[in-house]
Design a protein around this motif. Structure first.
Motif, PDB file in Angstrom:
ATOM      1  N   TYR A  25      -2.125  40.415 -23.566  1.00 35.37           N
ATOM      2  CA  TYR A  25      -1.890  40.753 -22.185  1.00 35.37           C
ATOM      3  C   TYR A  25      -3.222  41.007 -21.647  1.00 35.37           C
ATOM      4  O   TYR A  25      -3.599  41.087 -20.386  1.00 35.37           O
ATOM      5  N   THR A  66       0.412  46.164 -12.393  1.00 38.11           N
ATOM      6  CA  THR A  66       1.917  46.784 -12.944  1.00 38.11           C
ATOM      7  C   THR A  66       2.424  45.805 -13.617  1.00 38.11           C
ATOM      8  O   THR A  66       3.256  46.102 -14.554  1.00 38.11           O
ATOM      9  N   LYS A  67       2.671  44.547 -13.245  1.00 34.22           N
ATOM     10  CA  LYS A  67       3.425  43.592 -14.138  1.00 34.22           C
ATOM     11  C   LYS A  67       2.957  43.383 -15.393  1.00 34.22           C
ATOM     12  O   LYS A  67       3.511  43.393 -16.377  1.00 34.22           O
ATOM     13  N   TYR A  69       0.999  45.376 -17.497  1.00 36.08           N
ATOM     14  CA  TYR A  69       1.079  46.640 -18.139  1.00 36.08           C
ATOM     15  C   TYR A  69       2.713  46.875 -18.370  1.00 36.08           C
ATOM     16  O   TYR A  69       3.019  47.094 -19.586  1.00 36.08           O
ATOM     17  N   LYS A  70       3.592  46.270 -17.604  1.00 33.83           N
ATOM     18  CA  LYS A  70       4.955  46.533 -17.744  1.00 33.83           C
ATOM     19  C   LYS A  70       5.542  45.576 -18.928  1.00 33.83           C
ATOM     20  O   LYS A  70       6.106  45.680 -19.699  1.00 33.83           O
ATOM     21  N   SER A  72       3.380  44.243 -21.310  1.00 32.50           N
ATOM     22  CA  SER A  72       2.832  44.789 -22.439  1.00 32.50           C
ATOM     23  C   SER A  72       3.662  45.921 -23.169  1.00 32.50           C
ATOM     24  O   SER A  72       4.078  45.898 -24.177  1.00 32.50           O
ATOM     25  N   LYS A  73       4.247  46.973 -22.221  1.00 26.70           N
ATOM     26  CA  LYS A  73       5.136  47.965 -22.655  1.00 26.70           C
ATOM     27  C   LYS A  73       6.526  47.488 -23.251  1.00 26.70           C
ATOM     28  O   LYS A  73       6.898  47.781 -24.167  1.00 26.70           O
ATOM     29  N   THR A  74       6.887  46.330 -22.348  1.00 26.63           N
ATOM     30  CA  THR A  74       8.275  45.847 -22.664  1.00 26.63           C
ATOM     31  C   THR A  74       8.233  45.246 -24.088  1.00 26.63           C
ATOM     32  O   THR A  74       9.163  45.237 -24.949  1.00 26.63           O
TER      33      THR A  74
END
Length: 104
Positions: A25, A66-67, A69-70, A72-74
């Motif tokens: 990412y 935001t996309k 990081y989302k 990466s977190k998901t």
């Protein structure tokens, strides 16, 4: 040896982590920023007003951050690749004949 301002985790058997982004990412975010920079230059050369360009690039950059990081977190380090690979696997394997399993 000087201490860096940014902390990069490169432990053994650990994913590369930078400011909360994991593994691939980081590359996705970098590629997106390069594309936004090129888009800014093209729009500036076309002759659009600078404030309009800055507003558009700023909004696109916000959504990019935001996309990524989302994602990466998901999905984590390998989750997105696993999800893409899962689509290539068949849902069901059908065997309509026993000849494969019989010794002949």
């Amino acid at each position: 040896m000087a201490n860096s301002v940014y902390e990069i985790n490169k432990g053994i058997n650990q994913p590369l982590v930078f400011k909360g982004l994991k593994a691939q990412y980081i590359w996705y975010l970098g590629a997106g920023l390069v594309i936004l920079l090129i888009l800014f230059a093209v729009l500036y050369l076309i002759g659009l007003p600078t404030m309009v360009i800055l507003a558009f690039i700023g909004t696109a950059g916000f959504f990019l951050f935001t996309k990524v990081y989302k994602l990466s977190k998901t999905y984590g380090q390998y989750g997105m690749m696993k999800k893409a690979g899962r689509r290539l696997l068949p849902r069901v394997i059908k065997c309509r004949s026993r000849r494969l399993f019989l010794n002949q």
